[in-house]
Design a protein around this motif. Structure first.
Motif, PDB file in Angstrom:
ATOM      1  N   ASN A   1       0.851  -1.115  -0.059  1.00  0.00           N
ATOM      2  CA  ASN A   1       0.092   0.079  -0.190  1.00  0.00           C
ATOM      3  C   ASN A   1       0.890   1.148  -0.132  1.00  0.00           C
ATOM      4  O   ASN A   1       1.742   1.523   0.978  1.00  0.00           O
ATOM      5  N   GLU A   2       0.524   2.104  -1.013  1.00  0.00           N
ATOM      6  CA  GLU A   2       1.764   3.108  -1.193  1.00  0.00           C
ATOM      7  C   GLU A   2       0.902   4.551  -0.611  1.00  0.00           C
ATOM      8  O   GLU A   2       1.565   5.621  -0.691  1.00  0.00           O
ATOM      9  N   ALA A   3      -0.191   4.494  -0.090  1.00  0.00           N
ATOM     10  CA  ALA A   3      -0.767   5.800   0.612  1.00  0.00           C
ATOM     11  C   ALA A   3       0.107   6.100   1.683  1.00  0.00           C
ATOM     12  O   ALA A   3       0.591   5.146   2.542  1.00  0.00           O
ATOM     13  N   PRO A   4       0.516   7.327   1.737  1.00  0.00           N
ATOM     14  CA  PRO A   4       1.449   7.844   2.855  1.00  0.00           C
ATOM     15  C   PRO A   4       0.774   7.733   4.157  1.00  0.00           C
ATOM     16  O   PRO A   4       1.517   7.575   5.275  1.00  0.00           O
ATOM     17  N   VAL A   5      -0.633   7.437   4.352  1.00  0.00           N
ATOM     18  CA  VAL A   5      -1.171   7.166   5.848  1.00  0.00           C
ATOM     19  C   VAL A   5      -1.969   5.923   5.470  1.00  0.00           C
ATOM     20  O   VAL A   5      -3.078   6.179   4.489  1.00  0.00           O
ATOM     21  N   ILE A   6      -1.931   4.668   6.091  1.00  0.00           N
ATOM     22  CA  ILE A   6      -2.975   3.718   5.865  1.00  0.00           C
ATOM     23  C   ILE A   6      -3.999   3.922   6.908  1.00  0.00           C
ATOM     24  O   ILE A   6      -3.611   4.128   8.143  1.00  0.00           O
ATOM     25  N   HIS A   7      -5.305   4.251   6.637  1.00  0.00           N
ATOM     26  CA  HIS A   7      -6.286   4.296   7.669  1.00  0.00           C
ATOM     27  C   HIS A   7      -7.221   3.129   7.663  1.00  0.00           C
ATOM     28  O   HIS A   7      -7.980   2.819   6.742  1.00  0.00           O
ATOM     29  N   GLU A   8      -7.136   2.706   8.588  1.00  0.00           N
ATOM     30  CA  GLU A   8      -8.053   1.414   8.830  1.00  0.00           C
ATOM     31  C   GLU A   8      -9.028   1.808   9.846  1.00  0.00           C
ATOM     32  O   GLU A   8      -8.921   2.094  11.100  1.00  0.00           O
TER      33      GLU A   8
ATOM     34  N   VAL B   1      -7.318   3.110  13.168  1.00  0.00           N
ATOM     35  CA  VAL B   1      -5.799   2.879  13.368  1.00  0.00           C
ATOM     36  C   VAL B   1      -5.108   3.491  12.102  1.00  0.00           C
ATOM     37  O   VAL B   1      -5.469   3.398  10.895  1.00  0.00           O
ATOM     38  N   LEU B   2      -4.308   4.704  12.527  1.00  0.00           N
ATOM     39  CA  LEU B   2      -3.607   5.320  11.315  1.00  0.00           C
ATOM     40  C   LEU B   2      -2.212   5.090  11.148  1.00  0.00           C
ATOM     41  O   LEU B   2      -1.418   5.320  12.473  1.00  0.00           O
ATOM     42  N   THR B   3      -1.682   4.461  10.291  1.00  0.00           N
ATOM     43  CA  THR B   3      -0.254   4.125  10.225  1.00  0.00           C
ATOM     44  C   THR B   3       0.492   4.960   9.312  1.00  0.00           C
ATOM     45  O   THR B   3       0.073   5.104   7.920  1.00  0.00           O
ATOM     46  N   LEU B   4       1.444   5.746   9.780  1.00  0.00           N
ATOM     47  CA  LEU B   4       2.338   6.676   8.712  1.00  0.00           C
ATOM     48  C   LEU B   4       3.147   5.505   8.135  1.00  0.00           C
ATOM     49  O   LEU B   4       3.686   4.455   8.422  1.00  0.00           O
ATOM     50  N   ASN B   5       2.940   5.757   6.501  1.00  0.00           N
ATOM     51  CA  ASN B   5       3.444   4.960   5.662  1.00  0.00           C
ATOM     52  C   ASN B   5       4.452   5.421   4.725  1.00  0.00           C
ATOM     53  O   ASN B   5       4.192   5.241   3.449  1.00  0.00           O
ATOM     54  N   ARG B   6       5.553   5.843   5.141  1.00  0.00           N
ATOM     55  CA  ARG B   6       6.787   6.274   4.224  1.00  0.00           C
ATOM     56  C   ARG B   6       8.052   5.480   4.671  1.00  0.00           C
ATOM     57  O   ARG B   6       8.895   6.074   5.190  1.00  0.00           O
ATOM     58  N   PRO B   7       7.826   4.168   4.793  1.00  0.00           N
ATOM     59  CA  PRO B   7       8.952   3.386   6.011  1.00  0.00           C
ATOM     60  C   PRO B   7      10.358   3.614   5.158  1.00  0.00           C
ATOM     61  O   PRO B   7      11.356   3.458   6.106  1.00  0.00           O
ATOM     62  N   ASP B   8      10.565   3.779   3.914  1.00  0.00           N
ATOM     63  CA  ASP B   8      11.844   3.806   3.574  1.00  0.00           C
ATOM     64  C   ASP B   8      12.526   5.304   3.958  1.00  0.00           C
ATOM     65  O   ASP B   8      13.770   5.382   3.742  1.00  0.00           O
ATOM     66  N   ARG B   9      11.671   6.007   4.215  1.00  0.00           N
ATOM     67  CA  ARG B   9      12.082   7.236   4.874  1.00  0.00           C
ATOM     68  C   ARG B   9      11.914   7.543   6.285  1.00  0.00           C
ATOM     69  O   ARG B   9      11.641   8.676   6.708  1.00  0.00           O
TER      70      ARG B   9
ATOM     71  N   ALA C   1     -18.901   9.589  14.653  1.00  0.00           N
ATOM     72  CA  ALA C   1     -19.543   9.206  15.998  1.00  0.00           C
ATOM     73  C   ALA C   1     -19.158   7.737  16.562  1.00  0.00           C
ATOM     74  O   ALA C   1     -19.113   7.369  17.780  1.00  0.00           O
ATOM     75  N   ALA C   2     -18.656   7.082  15.605  1.00  0.00           N
ATOM     76  CA  ALA C   2     -18.627   5.403  15.893  1.00  0.00           C
ATOM     77  C   ALA C   2     -17.222   5.380  16.370  1.00  0.00           C
ATOM     78  O   ALA C   2     -17.021   4.162  16.915  1.00  0.00           O
ATOM     79  N   CYS C   3     -16.683   6.263  16.024  1.00  0.00           N
ATOM     80  CA  CYS C   3     -15.020   6.151  16.436  1.00  0.00           C
ATOM     81  C   CYS C   3     -14.662   6.757  17.843  1.00  0.00           C
ATOM     82  O   CYS C   3     -14.800   7.915  18.115  1.00  0.00           O
ATOM     83  N   GLY C   4     -14.569   5.609  18.793  1.00  0.00           N
ATOM     84  CA  GLY C   4     -14.213   6.270  20.185  1.00  0.00           C
ATOM     85  C   GLY C   4     -12.590   6.350  20.579  1.00  0.00           C
ATOM     86  O   GLY C   4     -12.282   6.817  21.752  1.00  0.00           O
ATOM     87  N   ALA C   5     -11.891   6.018  19.468  1.00  0.00           N
ATOM     88  CA  ALA C   5     -10.479   6.138  19.982  1.00  0.00           C
ATOM     89  C   ALA C   5      -9.901   6.297  18.689  1.00  0.00           C
ATOM     90  O   ALA C   5     -10.034   5.439  17.786  1.00  0.00           O
ATOM     91  N   VAL C   6      -8.326   6.746  18.459  1.00  0.00           N
ATOM     92  CA  VAL C   6      -7.599   6.627  17.469  1.00  0.00           C
ATOM     93  C   VAL C   6      -6.402   6.222  17.939  1.00  0.00           C
ATOM     94  O   VAL C   6      -5.521   6.452  18.912  1.00  0.00           O
ATOM     95  N   LEU C   7      -5.727   5.311  17.124  1.00  0.00           N
ATOM     96  CA  LEU C   7      -4.520   4.692  17.394  1.00  0.00           C
ATOM     97  C   LEU C   7      -3.534   4.844  16.297  1.00  0.00           C
ATOM     98  O   LEU C   7      -3.705   4.677  15.012  1.00  0.00           O
ATOM     99  N   LEU C   8      -2.505   5.676  16.491  1.00  0.00           N
ATOM    100  CA  LEU C   8      -1.400   6.338  15.792  1.00  0.00           C
ATOM    101  C   LEU C   8      -0.109   5.392  15.974  1.00  0.00           C
ATOM    102  O   LEU C   8       0.334   5.240  16.861  1.00  0.00           O
TER     103      LEU C   8
END
Ligand code: T3D
Length: 263
Positions: free
Chosen positions: A2-9, A16-24, A47-54
């Motif tokens: 996945n090449e998106a700079p942030v993976i949003h699950e 869950v938000l994953t910063l996604n430029r691992p080569d940098r 409203a259904a999101c009760g927490a964010v995981l970065l």
């Protein structure tokens, strides 16, 4: 891959938000800033999101600004870094702090420069024992930003804040926890297990009370006791009018788990 700079699950009750430029080492370029901003806006509005995981993809959490975008041999004239802070980093810190639900940061590896300070902006920071925090700024002739001078001084006092900022000495995760800069350092293979357990717990919890708790704790750093007692009175009044409070007390009296519905 996945090449998106942030993976949003979007998971059940939390995102869950994953910063996604691992080569940098997930350092920030404009695309990553914009993707993270949009993802956080969606988390705030859902409203259904009760927490964010970065967290970060690969072996690092985030190495701050992508310095290849600051190459003076390409850029010529010096960029206005005050402007880039005002445009990208400062709004990001405000977005995380102002999120009306808990923001968990799972620091999976090195967190350097603004990458460290964005982690510190989150409400609960877990770090893998192998991770380290580096105020890398002085190495390139800058000062700590993204709230760095504030987090370090508030949490550690001037002596440690100055030493970390002036020397750019890497601070291992276990020391960061022992010094009160983060919540916990955990075995690497437990990091996401523990972070997800926290997120799931928050997802099932009283979201409005969490938001009010954040608000009260943020106010405390600027207040004396008298003013803070007033803040608590006002916010507790609001919490006491919520359906979550009624449900919490009812569940306690009925000796069953509470079933919060986020109100
Ligand atoms: O500019 C503005 O808008 C103002 C705002 C500034 C905010 C800031 O964050 S300024 C501070 C910027 N960050 C740094 O100065 C940290 C630079 N990175 C490092 O010092 C080291 O990479 C680390 C200590 C973080 C990790 O070291 P190590 O040995 O584990 O990894 P490495 O080999 O240095 O890095 C791996 C790769 O990621 C490497 O690329 P390569 O050689 O494999 O192609 C490296 O160049 C790249 N990388 C790491 N950090 C950055 C980066 N590329 C661009 N920008 C980076 N910040």
């Amino acid at each position: 891959m996945n090449e998106a700079p942030v993976i949003h699950e979007r998971r059940d009750g939390y995102h869950v938000l994953t910063l996604n430029r691992p080569d940098r080492l997930n350092s920030f370029n404009e695309a990553q800033h914009l993707a993270l901003r949009a993802a956080l806006e969606e988390c705030a509005a859902d409203a259904a999101c009760g927490a964010v995981l970065l967290t970060g993809a690969g072996r690092g959490f985030c190495a701050g600004q992508d310095l290849s975008d600051r190459d003076p041999t390409i850029q010529g004239e010096s960029p206005d870094l005050g402007m880039t802070l005002e445009t990208y980093y400062n709004p990001l810190v405000r977005q995380i702090r102002g999120m009306e639900k808990p923001v968990i940061c799972a620091v999976n590896g090195v967190a350097a420069g603004a990458g460290a300070n964005i982690a510190f902006a989150c409400d609960i920071v877990l770090a893998a024992k192998s991770a380290k925090f580096i105020q890398a700024f002085s190495k390139i002739g800058l000062i700590p930003d993204a709230g760095g001078t504030w987090w370090l001084t508030r949490h550690l006092g001037e002596a440690r804040a100055k030493a970390l900022a002036l020397t750019a000495t890497p601070l291992p995760a276990e020391d960061a926890a022992a010094w009160g800069l983060i919540w916990k350092a955990v075995d690497d293979d437990r990091l996401m297990v523990e972070a997800v357990a926290l997120a799931e717990g928050f997802a099932a919890g009283p979201t409005r009370a969490y938001a009010l708790t954040k608000q009260a704790i943020h106010a405390a750093s600027a207040n004396g006791l008298e003013d803070q007692l007033e803040v608590e009175r006002n916010l507790q009044r609001e919490a006491g009018w919520s359906d979550d409070y009624k449900e919490g007390v009812k569940a306690f009296l009925e000796k069953r788990p509470a079933n919060f519905r986020k109100g």
